[in-house]
Design a protein around this motif. Sequence first.
Motif, PDB file in Angstrom:
ATOM      1  N   UNK A  98      19.841 -98.193  94.857  1.00 56.25           N
ATOM      2  CA  UNK A  98      19.250 -98.857  93.836  1.00 56.25           C
ATOM      3  C   UNK A  98      18.939 -98.413  92.449  1.00 56.25           C
ATOM      4  N   UNK A  99      17.681 -98.647  91.794  1.00 58.92           N
ATOM      5  CA  UNK A  99      16.967 -97.853  90.423  1.00 58.92           C
ATOM      6  C   UNK A  99      15.209 -98.376  91.560  1.00 58.92           C
ATOM      7  N   UNK A 100      14.207 -97.606  89.938  1.00 59.05           N
ATOM      8  CA  UNK A 100      12.809 -98.097  90.450  1.00 59.05           C
ATOM      9  C   UNK A 100      12.163 -97.712  89.429  1.00 59.05           C
ATOM     10  N   UNK A 101      11.026 -98.298  89.740  1.00 59.29           N
ATOM     11  CA  UNK A 101      10.150 -97.435  88.053  1.00 59.29           C
ATOM     12  C   UNK A 101       8.825 -97.174  88.382  1.00 59.29           C
ATOM     13  N   UNK A 102       7.439 -96.897  88.434  1.00 56.28           N
ATOM     14  CA  UNK A 102       6.336 -96.796  88.485  1.00 56.28           C
ATOM     15  C   UNK A 102       6.139 -96.609  87.721  1.00 56.28           C
ATOM     16  N   UNK A 103       5.015 -97.005  87.606  1.00 59.85           N
ATOM     17  CA  UNK A 103       3.103 -96.972  86.231  1.00 59.85           C
ATOM     18  C   UNK A 103       2.264 -96.922  86.576  1.00 59.85           C
ATOM     19  N   UNK A 162      14.761 -88.257  90.197  1.00 61.36           N
ATOM     20  CA  UNK A 162      13.872 -88.924  89.996  1.00 61.36           C
ATOM     21  C   UNK A 162      12.945 -88.083  88.280  1.00 61.36           C
ATOM     22  N   UNK A 163      12.838 -89.422  87.307  1.00 61.97           N
ATOM     23  CA  UNK A 163      12.337 -88.432  85.969  1.00 61.97           C
ATOM     24  C   UNK A 163      11.074 -88.495  85.859  1.00 61.97           C
ATOM     25  N   UNK A 164       9.963 -87.597  85.461  1.00 64.39           N
ATOM     26  CA  UNK A 164       8.806 -88.047  85.845  1.00 64.39           C
ATOM     27  C   UNK A 164       8.159 -87.904  84.416  1.00 64.39           C
ATOM     28  N   UNK A 165       6.599 -88.281  84.294  1.00 62.06           N
ATOM     29  CA  UNK A 165       6.296 -88.179  83.045  1.00 62.06           C
ATOM     30  C   UNK A 165       4.315 -88.270  83.250  1.00 62.06           C
ATOM     31  N   UNK A 170       6.934 -92.727  86.265  1.00 65.72           N
ATOM     32  CA  UNK A 170       8.288 -91.904  87.606  1.00 65.72           C
ATOM     33  C   UNK A 170       9.725 -92.991  86.870  1.00 65.72           C
ATOM     34  N   UNK A 171      10.108 -92.309  87.320  1.00 63.99           N
ATOM     35  CA  UNK A 171      11.837 -93.665  86.670  1.00 63.99           C
ATOM     36  C   UNK A 171      12.542 -92.412  87.867  1.00 63.99           C
ATOM     37  N   UNK A 172      13.717 -93.463  88.547  1.00 57.46           N
ATOM     38  CA  UNK A 172      14.830 -93.458  89.733  1.00 57.46           C
ATOM     39  C   UNK A 172      15.867 -94.168  89.931  1.00 57.46           C
ATOM     40  N   UNK A 173      16.673 -93.110  90.545  1.00 56.23           N
ATOM     41  CA  UNK A 173      17.771 -94.075  91.324  1.00 56.23           C
ATOM     42  C   UNK A 173      18.254 -93.386  92.085  1.00 56.23           C
ATOM     43  N   UNK A 174      18.098 -94.177  93.623  1.00 54.39           N
ATOM     44  CA  UNK A 174      18.661 -93.239  95.268  1.00 54.39           C
ATOM     45  C   UNK A 174      19.579 -94.126  94.900  1.00 54.39           C
ATOM     46  N   UNK A 175      20.653 -93.410  96.043  1.00 62.36           N
ATOM     47  CA  UNK A 175      21.803 -93.617  96.820  1.00 62.36           C
ATOM     48  C   UNK A 175      21.682 -92.977  98.470  1.00 62.36           C
ATOM     49  N   UNK A 176      21.809 -94.186  99.211  1.00 58.72           N
ATOM     50  CA  UNK A 176      21.354 -93.697 100.802  1.00 58.72           C
ATOM     51  C   UNK A 176      21.758 -94.437 101.804  1.00 58.72           C
ATOM     52  N   UNK A 177      22.169 -93.320 101.942  1.00 59.68           N
ATOM     53  CA  UNK A 177      22.798 -94.361 103.578  1.00 59.68           C
ATOM     54  C   UNK A 177      22.391 -93.440 104.981  1.00 59.68           C
ATOM     55  N   UNK A 178      21.854 -94.699 105.507  1.00 56.09           N
ATOM     56  CA  UNK A 178      21.222 -94.461 107.028  1.00 56.09           C
ATOM     57  C   UNK A 178      22.039 -94.340 108.339  1.00 56.09           C
ATOM     58  N   UNK A 179      22.072 -93.933 109.025  1.00 58.20           N
ATOM     59  CA  UNK A 179      22.288 -94.191 110.752  1.00 58.20           C
ATOM     60  C   UNK A 179      21.772 -94.595 111.564  1.00 58.20           C
ATOM     61  N   UNK A 180      21.308 -95.651 111.857  1.00 58.55           N
ATOM     62  CA  UNK A 180      20.533 -96.218 112.491  1.00 58.55           C
ATOM     63  C   UNK A 180      20.900 -96.338 114.068  1.00 58.55           C
ATOM     64  N   UNK A 181      19.916 -96.880 114.856  1.00 59.63           N
ATOM     65  CA  UNK A 181      20.361 -96.752 117.012  1.00 59.63           C
ATOM     66  C   UNK A 181      20.711 -97.922 116.738  1.00 59.63           C
ATOM     67  N   UNK A 210       8.036-100.837  91.303  1.00 54.69           N
ATOM     68  CA  UNK A 210       9.137-102.587  91.621  1.00 54.69           C
ATOM     69  C   UNK A 210      10.305-101.402  91.781  1.00 54.69           C
ATOM     70  N   UNK A 211      11.250-101.762  92.747  1.00 55.49           N
ATOM     71  CA  UNK A 211      12.624-101.482  92.965  1.00 55.49           C
ATOM     72  C   UNK A 211      13.782-102.863  92.824  1.00 55.49           C
TER      73      UNK A 211
END
Length: 235
Positions: free
Chosen positions: A92-97, A57-60, A73-84, A122-123
């Motif tokens: 995906x990517x996201x942007x916040x303003x 995540x880059x911030x400014x 903020x501008x970012x990118x995430x790759x997450x694996x979730x092992x749920x029940x 938004x993502x």
Amino acid sequence: MLKYIFSLALGCVSFVGTAQVKDTAKVVYPERYGLRLGVDLHRLARTFYETDYRGLELVGDYRLTRRFYIAGELGNEDKTVDDDRMNFTTKGTYFKAGFDYNSFENWLDMENMIYVGMRYGVSSFSQTLNSYKIYDPTNYYGETIITSGEKFNGLTASWIEVIGGIKAELFNNLYLGFSLRLNYLVSDKKPANFDNLYIPGFNRTYDGKFGAGLNYTVSYFIPIYKKNKPIAEKK
């Protein structure tokens, strides 16, 4: 004699008037305005110590007035979730303003922040259903694990964040920051078979609409111009 006394009185009045002008003169100090850019250390560190996560995540922020900053903020995430019940991967990517409001009154050349703010985020992302569990009465363990691999593209979400945080200058123009964020989901395009339990930039979803997050940032301030700030009256 009268002429001499009058001249002396006039001189005293002039001296007092000058002293009063000097006494009420304001002391000013130049405040710097400019752009601050940085990176979220929290997501960067998780990339190294969590095997199922990669993110950046880059911030400014840019100072508009003494108190208000536009920020994002501008970012990118790759997450694996092992749920029940299932195992899935979100990419995906996201942007916040939005804006930050600095409530801290700095002394002289200090430029620290204790702030509150808001963001609209938004993502755009995809979900891959790696596997899921179903109840199977014929199975000794009572459930069967189904390997899927089905991928859902073109998913989107948007949300509002309420923020509280601090930024402190460690060295000249170098800042360390921390913020807590409470998120409320505004829109959410879901896959056909399950909810978006993790959204890049939003974090995990709880009770359907709410999420929470934090960041630790290091950033560098690029000064562009200065404005004089009245800080006291000279006595």
